[in-house]
Scaffold this active site. Structure first.
Site, short mmCIF file in Angstrom:
data_model
loop_
_atom_site.label_atom_id
_atom_site.label_comp_id
_atom_site.label_asym_id
_atom_site.label_seq_id
_atom_site.Cartn_x
_atom_site.Cartn_y
_atom_site.Cartn_z
N HIS A 177 15.20 -6.55 22.83
CA HIS A 177 16.19 -5.57 22.76
C HIS A 177 15.54 -4.21 22.80
O HIS A 177 16.21 -3.37 22.72
CB HIS A 177 17.04 -5.42 21.35
N LYS A 204 27.00 6.76 17.66
CA LYS A 204 25.96 5.82 17.93
C LYS A 204 24.91 5.98 16.91
O LYS A 204 25.20 6.98 15.88
CB LYS A 204 25.25 5.90 19.26
N ARG A 205 24.14 5.24 16.40
CA ARG A 205 23.02 5.24 15.24
C ARG A 205 22.35 6.57 15.52
O ARG A 205 22.22 6.97 16.70
CB ARG A 205 22.20 4.14 15.34
N LYS A 227 17.82 9.07 20.75
CA LYS A 227 19.28 9.15 21.36
C LYS A 227 19.58 10.61 21.41
O LYS A 227 20.62 10.92 22.02
CB LYS A 227 20.10 8.41 20.28
N THR A 257 25.81 0.03 24.78
CA THR A 257 26.83 -0.52 25.10
C THR A 257 28.14 0.31 24.70
O THR A 257 29.26 0.16 25.26
CB THR A 257 27.14 -1.98 24.14
N LYS A 294 31.96 1.22 26.68
CA LYS A 294 33.06 1.26 25.95
C LYS A 294 34.14 2.57 26.12
O LYS A 294 35.23 2.56 26.20
CB LYS A 294 33.04 1.28 24.16
C1 PLP Z 1 29.03 -0.09 20.28
C2 PLP Z 1 28.70 0.29 18.66
C3 PLP Z 1 27.29 0.61 18.69
C4 PLP Z 1 26.16 0.65 19.89
O1 PLP Z 1 26.44 2.37 20.42
P1 PLP Z 1 25.32 2.60 21.45
O2 PLP Z 1 25.98 3.85 22.04
O3 PLP Z 1 25.33 1.55 22.50
O4 PLP Z 1 24.18 2.83 20.75
C5 PLP Z 1 27.10 1.14 17.57
N1 PLP Z 1 27.94 1.06 16.45
C6 PLP Z 1 29.03 0.46 16.76
C7 PLP Z 1 30.07 0.64 15.52
C8 PLP Z 1 29.74 0.24 17.93
O5 PLP Z 1 30.80 -0.35 17.87
#
Ligand code: PLP
Length: 798
Positions: A346, A534-535, A540, A642, A646
């Site tokens: 990952h 995101k985190r 990032k 991911t 979304k």
């Molecule tokens: C999809 C998702 C992530 C991953 O987000 P990235 O932008 O790909 O880092 C992290 N936390 C939650 C709650 C998510 O639904």
């Protein structure tokens, strides 16, 4: 009980009274939530049992997915949708004076994960079941999931999360299937019947008890299992240590990723990993033996997939079971193990590659350490025979080196498949990070670009958009997401494009309500909703986003003729509790937000919102209301992402670097429908190798940059003293490792273009439509089909 509305209502009322011991008129929302949950569980139980019977009868291959994280979110409505009874139940409840949405509020998020990796595991479970594939999850039943985040005076404060406080309607405890997990102790080797046999003695033993959660497929009969293991004391030792033993034991399934800055925390994490792996393997092997007798063909009948390296001890644990318990010789055991395990990588961030100090590993897991050591010695011997005298190569590839066990090396050597999670990521693995392994095992490496459960992130999260799509192209996209591509023929259909805009507007109004409730700030739903959720991590680059906001603020103050298309900048992010720098960025975002939101000169031109406690259920409300999706990682650093998918499937336009799956999104939607900026991965990697970047130059030659960087430390934010010095230093003293200043100009210019593009709403909505149409590829149904075909060799069972 869900066959028609009247029988559902009848049944529901009766059960509320039976289960809660009070009259229906006195019952509470919690009573209703729990009753409905139990009814669903009862309803699926028949199919659940039948699914398992079918898997046994068909004798096909099965996969077991091992993951230290599952970020499930809420299950109530998703289960109703998948069972095809959502409408009936919602209507029936309504006639009883109950609002389904209010029951959903009662369900806590199952937050057994940190972010992308854990959410991926949850999306995969949905796709496996919905595709009728024999695949089950194994994980840990943490008592406390990911911490609850509060923002106090702009700082992150962590509170323990309590999702099990009022029980969990979805799980079934299976005490009869408990297994024992040994720690510590010592290993004795003895000759028995001419064979060297190993006994692990004087152990501290922990009982692992499974809690099974049904994973309901969409509109099909398949109900797979997510098995979550709970750590409990084995029989109590009769001495004064009893309380401490109980505490040590229960700690194993107490917290997701306990703080590991000290050795004690490290031991606990390694304990968790072995606990998950040993419990899962013991249970898998036990039921396998019941079905097949001998383990000779294990690798032809099952696959054990490890989600990142946290469950990599599955490799030595399977060796241990085969050799110590089943009497296999080393070579046979190794052949079976190597062909049973597959592995997903990952990350290539070196600080995130797991390695365990031997001084912790060996005493805690003495027999497992012996096996890892033996695997390593045999592996190094092979290397030596191939290229005698090449010590460098052996040192580089060795599983054990410099006092550490390198988990990724173990995973690659002990598995038959190694996959990355987006094309660029896999290429970087093959050509750089794991290049010597790729040369050694070229056939093991493959790519599986991530995907998302479109039934959660579109069908469930965005009912209005889902209805609109189904009206135009029919509803088979729910099972066949590639059919979303049929939306392309509506690109010139102005009424559809207007309808899209209206739906986005309605979703933005709902998010504006949440923002008002949580932050007390009124935002205009007509503004561009520009979102980065995101985190929180340096790579990032939330910092790039917030520095740009600061720059826009400066422009508004300095140039009275400057007008921007109104924007609401929305952030959501948890920082790891020990990640000092990330917490500084959260404080910076909130500090900038305070200043901007309270300055009358800014007016409605922009607002900055930090939504606390970002999690799956909140995410569902954010993605559907976004106009702009911020995917701005330093190129080469984000393995896939991911969140980007979304946003896309909900009709938001990406501003992004050519990183992770952004590249594959760009490739599909084309230049006109995405906003790409910044360095490429190749350029970034070139700078890392050969140098040539000097952040000082950008500071001195771009007055905008100089101004915002200075503002971090020159008293511009009066109440924070030297709070942001570490950020200032990271940009100048440490030469800006993530190229924030380097990419600033290109980012700012691209943001300006987005503002321009938003003015023409029809053309904007057309771009959104193209994004939705191409999002089908990024469904985890597609990803899982690829895993099933290329790695696992499993087939639908109906
Ligand atoms: C999809 C998702 C992530 C991953 O987000 P990235 O932008 O790909 O880092 C992290 N936390 C939650 C709650 C998510 O639904």
């Amino acid at each position: 009980m869900f066959s028609n509305k009247e029988s559902f209502k009848e049944n529901f009322k009766k059960r509320v009274e039976m289960l809660c011991g009070k009259s229906f008129s006195e019952s509470t929302s919690r009573d209703h939530y729990e009753t409905l949950g139990l009814m669903i569980r009862e309803y699926v139980s028949n199919d659940w049992i039948k699914t398992n019977e079918k898997y046994l009868a068909v004798k096909g291959k099965q996969v077991f997915y091992l993951s230290i994280e599952y970020l499930l979110g809420k299950l109530l409505r998703q289960n109703l949708i998948n069972l095809g009874v959502e409408g009936l139940v919602e209507k029936g409840l309504e006639e009883l004076g109950i609002v389904l949405e209010e029951l959903e509020e009662i369900e806590p998020d199952a937050g057994l994960g940190n972010g992308g990796l854990g959410r991926l595991a949850a999306c995969f479970l949905d796709s496996l079941a919905s595709l009728n594939l024999p695949g089950h999850g194994h994980g840990i039943r943490y008592k406390h999931g990911l911490f609850e985040q509060k923002i106090v005076n702009g700082y992150q404060v962590e509170l323990p999360e309590q999702w099990l406080r009022s029980g969990n309607v979805w799980e079934i405890r299976k005490a009869d299937l408990a297994v024992q997990i040994p720690f510590w102790g010592k290993v004795e080797a003895k000759m028995e019947n001419g064979r060297l046999v190993f006994h692990h003695l004087h152990t501290e033993t922990v009982t692992a008890v499974p809690y099974d959660v049904p994973v309901v497929g969409y509109h099909c009969k398949t109900v797979n299992t997510l098995r979550l293991w709970n750590a409990e004391p084995a029989q109590f030792p009769i001495n004064k240590d009893i309380l401490q033993y109980k505490r040590r034991t229960e700690a194993i399934s107490e917290f997701l990723y306990p703080d590991d800055t000290h050795d004690e925390g490290k031991i606990l994490r390694l304990k968790q990993q072995y606990f998950l792996v040993s419990a899962s393997l013991q249970s898998i092997i036990r039921s396998y033996k019941k079905q097949h007798g001998s383990l000779n063909e294990l690798h032809q009948q099952i696959c054990i997939h490890i989600n990142d390296t946290h469950p990599v001890l599955a490799i030595p644990e399977l060796m241990r079971i085969l050799i110590d318990e089943e009497g296999f010789g080393w070579d046979e055991a190794w052949h079976i193990t190597k062909n049973t395990i597959s592995y997903t990588n990952h990350t290539t961030l070196s600080e995130a590659l797991e390695k365990w100090p031997i001084h912790i590993f060996q005493p805690l897991l003495p027999r497992i350490y012996m096996i890892v050591n033996e695997i390593n010695e045999r592996f190094c011997r092979e290397l030596w025979e191939e290229t005698p005298g090449d010590w460098d190569r052996i040192a580089k590839l060795s599983i054990i080196a410099d006092g550490y066990v390198k988990m990724a090396h173990l995973a690659i050597v002990g598995s038959f498949s190694v996959n990355g999670v987006a094309r660029l990521h896999t290429e970087i693995l093959k050509e750089r990070e794991m290049q010597p392994f790729y040369q050694l095992f070229p056939d093991k490496f493959n790519n599986k670009t991530n995907g998302i459960a479109h039934r959660r992130w579109l069908l469930k999260a965005n009912p209005k958009l889902s209805t609109l799509i189904s009206e135009r192209i029919g509803n088979s996209w729910t099972s066949a997401p590639h059919e979303l591509i049929n939306l392309l023929k509506y690109q010139e259909d102005r009424s559809l494009l207007k309808e899209l805009g209206k739906i986005k507007r309605a979703n933005k109004e709902m998010l504006a309500d949440i923002i008002y409730k949580q932050n007390g700030i009124t935002v205009d739903p007509q503004a561009i909703f520009d979102v980065q959720v995101k985190r929180l991590h340096a790579y990032k680059r939330q910092l790039l986003n917030v520095l740009h906001i600061l720059h826009l603020y400066n422009r508004i103050l300095e140039d009275s003729s400057f007008r921007m298309i109104p924007r609401v900048f929305i952030f959501g992010a948890k920082a790891s509790p020990g990640y000092y720098y990330a917490k500084k960025i959260i404080k910076l975002i909130n500090t900038v937000a305070d200043k901007v939101n309270n300055d009358p000169r800014v007016g409605d031109q922009m607002k900055v919102i930090f939504l606390e406690n970002y999690r799956v259920s909140l995410a569902e409300k954010i993605f559907t209301a976004a106009d702009v999706s911020e995917q701005i990682s330093t190129a080469s650093k984000e393995a896939s992402g991911t969140g980007n998918m979304k946003f896309m499937i909900n009709g938001a336009l990406t501003i992004g670097t050519l990183d992770g799956a952004n590249i594959e999104i760009h490739e599909r939607v084309g230049d006109e429908n995405i906003f790409i900026f910044g360095l490429t991965a190749e350029e970034v990697l070139h700078y890392y190798r050969h140098g040539g970047y000097d952040s000082d130059e950008y500071y001195h030659h771009d007055s905008r940059i100089q101004q915002i960087v200075d503002q971090l430390v020159n008293g511009f934010f009066p109440d924070v003293h030297n709070e942001f010095e570490p950020i200032f230093d990271s940009l100048l003293e440490e030469n800006d490792q993530y190229f924030v200043l380097k990419d600033f100009a290109s980012y700012a210019e691209t943001q300006r273009k987005i503002g321009e593009a938003f003015k023409d709403q029809i053309s904007w909505q057309k771009k959104c439509l193209v994004n939705i149409a191409h999002a089908g590829y990024f469904s985890s149904d597609r990803t899982i089909r690829e895993y099933a075909k290329d790695i696992w060799d499993i087939h639908p069972v109906t």
